[in-house]
Design an enzyme around this catalytic site. Structure first.
Site, PDB file in Angstrom:
ATOM      1  N   ASP A  36       7.297   4.409  -2.217  1.00  0.00           N
ATOM      2  CA  ASP A  36       6.217   5.296  -1.790  1.00  0.00           C
ATOM      3  C   ASP A  36       4.873   4.764  -2.278  1.00  0.00           C
ATOM      4  O   ASP A  36       4.642   4.609  -3.473  1.00  0.00           O
ATOM      5  CB  ASP A  36       6.447   6.708  -2.337  1.00  0.00           C
ATOM      6  N   SER A  80       2.520  11.009   3.164  1.00  0.00           N
ATOM      7  CA  SER A  80       3.904  10.543   3.158  1.00  0.00           C
ATOM      8  C   SER A  80       4.799  11.256   4.167  1.00  0.00           C
ATOM      9  O   SER A  80       5.802  10.683   4.609  1.00  0.00           O
ATOM     10  CB  SER A  80       4.505  10.714   1.753  1.00  0.00           C
ATOM     11  N   HIS A 309      -1.957   7.572  -7.526  1.00  0.00           N
ATOM     12  CA  HIS A 309      -2.881   8.705  -7.400  1.00  0.00           C
ATOM     13  C   HIS A 309      -3.566   9.000  -8.733  1.00  0.00           C
ATOM     14  O   HIS A 309      -4.722   9.424  -8.770  1.00  0.00           O
ATOM     15  CB  HIS A 309      -2.136   9.957  -6.929  1.00  0.00           C
ATOM     16  N   HIS A 352       2.999   3.865   3.113  1.00  0.00           N
ATOM     17  CA  HIS A 352       1.547   3.739   3.260  1.00  0.00           C
ATOM     18  C   HIS A 352       1.003   2.877   2.133  1.00  0.00           C
ATOM     19  O   HIS A 352       1.704   2.566   1.165  1.00  0.00           O
ATOM     20  CB  HIS A 352       0.873   5.112   3.248  1.00  0.00           C
TER      21      HIS A 352
END
Length: 466
Positions: A36, A80, A309, A352
């Site tokens: 991810d 996501s 993040h 991504h």
């Protein structure tokens, strides 16, 4: 002349048979690995961090590669939910939507009596998009989804649920319980192996479980009644026997610990009792491979995204290495019985990108998490104001000082160091760049060129012969 005629006729018959699906599928088993947020810069930085510039991650050694476009139906930069759903269903969706029709509008769930997002506000009659996991289940294969995030988080949820908003995690959990209210009937008798965190979405609210379900249901009890082995720790996972379905939820109310923190004990964390992603992957293969029809398994390294993040590159790189170790362990295990991967397709990709970037002209061999040192003189590189800076930075996020100052190596290399950012935002965002896909084994030759993420679904189906 007769030989030429026979050859022409044979060619026609073969083409017709292929068109009608009469020939056997390339792959009996498919393992889909999803890092991810694992964009190209994350992969490169992780490789250097662990193996140096000349080294290779296991994923680097897979012989087939493709470049994947990741935009969603309504955004240049995806989240996501629709990006993973595109892989799993072949449908472009709006941001926040989980495995639904393209025109589905994301609608945030409401707060229940306890203040949790337990009220599903999705309109009735929404059209779901079938997933590759559901198609595999319908063909008699065993199926599984495992992750280092909450099991009901966006990426794993796209494999076994359908809902208009990724944040409706209590409703997503209910979709996994055979025969229960809200069950996703497309799963037949249920997903065979499920692992992750977020036990609270499956258990009732109480004074000690304030993030539990407001409807009073204990979904784990219901799953056990349907024949599932239920595990809460690494030891319980290891003891699980084949022949039964399995669900392992290794965190009370959140994700599994970052790999860097997996030795943590309460109250600092639950990592000491949690299995690694490699251990979960090997156990899942053990359980699923008992099905003679084959299996589909999705494996997510989900906390790579969370560390990015949080602009904490060290944890992102460490989790990427753990993800790569799971790929290595899986391939080694499969080759014990399928030495050339003639029956097994391995696909590795990301949903991504992120905004992680490389700064300066660092000297080869300089630690990737350190301050940048020039390749000519090995001296600290300086910005226009004469201050040092790190090689890795983020395009946006919370750590943008109004006035920069020197960064020293001791600070930059700490576990909790947060890289500097260009644009100040409360949290770093995803990036809109293409990501890489790598594949090996049965049917891997079809993964090549630049592909839209929805086309990966078609290639997975083709490999299975669906």
């Amino acid at each position: 002349m007769k030989s030429a005629l026979k050859l022409s006729l044979l060619t026609t018959l073969v083409a017709a048979s292929v068109a009608n699906g009469a020939y056997a599928a390339d792959a009996k088993n498919v393992i889909f690995f999803l890092g991810d947020g694992m964009g190209p810069s994350v992969v490169t930085a992780s490789r250097i961090y662990k193996y140096g510039e000349d080294g290779s991650l296991t994923m680097d050694t897979l012989e087939r590669t493709a470049r994947i476009k990741t935009f969603s139906n309504d955004a240049q930069t995806t989240d996501s939910a629709p990006s993973m759903a595109a892989y799993m269903t072949g449908v472009k969706m709006n941001n926040e939507v989980i495995s639904m029709a393209q025109d589905t509008i994301a609608k945030e769930p409401g707060r229940d009596a306890n203040g949790n997002l337990g009220v599903d506000n999705c309109p009735a009659g929404g059209k779901s998009a079938p997933t590759i996991l559901e198609l595999a289940k319908a063909k008699g294969k065993a199926v599984g989804a495992i992750t280092t995030t909450e099991l009901t988080h966006a990426t794993p949820a796209t494999t076994f649920s359908h809902i208009c908003n990724r944040n409706a995690q209590y409703a997503i959990a209910a979709q996994a319980v055979p025969g229960g209210a809200g069950y996703n009937a497309a799963l037949g008798d249920g997903v065979d192996v499920l692992m992750g965190g977020g036990r609270n979405h499956f258990t009732p609210w109480s004074a000690s479980n304030k993030y539990g379900r407001a409807d009073g249901r204990n979904l784990l009890t219901e799953l056990a009644a349907k024949g599932y082995t239920v595990a809460a720790t690494k030891a319980e996972m290891a003891a699980a026997q084949s022949g039964k379905k399995f669900i392992g939820l290794y965190s009370t109310r959140s994700h599994l610990e970052y790999e860097l923190d997996r030795t943590a004990t309460p109250p600092l964390g639950e990592g000491a009792t949690q299995p690694s992603l490699s251990e979960m992957t090997l156990k899942a293969i053990d359980l699923l491979s008992k099905n003679t029809n084959g299996y589909f398994l999705m494996v997510e390294g989900g906390r790579i995204d969370h560390a990015l993040h949080g602009i904490n590159a060290k944890r992102a790189l460490t989790d990427t290495i753990a993800f790569d170790d799971a790929i290595k362990a899986a391939i080694a295990k499969i080759k014990e019985t399928d030495p050339t991967l003639a029956n097994t397709l391995i696909v590795v990709t990301a949903d991504h990108d992120h905004t992680l970037a490389f700064n300066g002209y660092g000297k080869r061999g300089n630690p990737i998490l350190d301050i940048n040192r020039g390749y000519k003189d090995n001296q600290p590189s300086k910005d226009a104001d004469g201050n040092t800076y790190t090689t890795l930075v983020f395009g946006n996020g919370p750590n943008r000082p109004d006035l920069r100052s020197n960064v020293d190596s001791a600070t930059a290399l700490k576990d909790n160091y947060l890289q500097e950012t260009g644009v100040r935002l409360a949290s770093e965002t995803h990036g809109g760049g293409d990501v890489k896909l790598l594949a090996t084994g049965a049917g891997a030759k079809s993964f090549k060129g630049t592909l839209d993420n929805t086309k990966v679904f078609d290639l997975l189906k083709a490999a299975f012969g669906f």
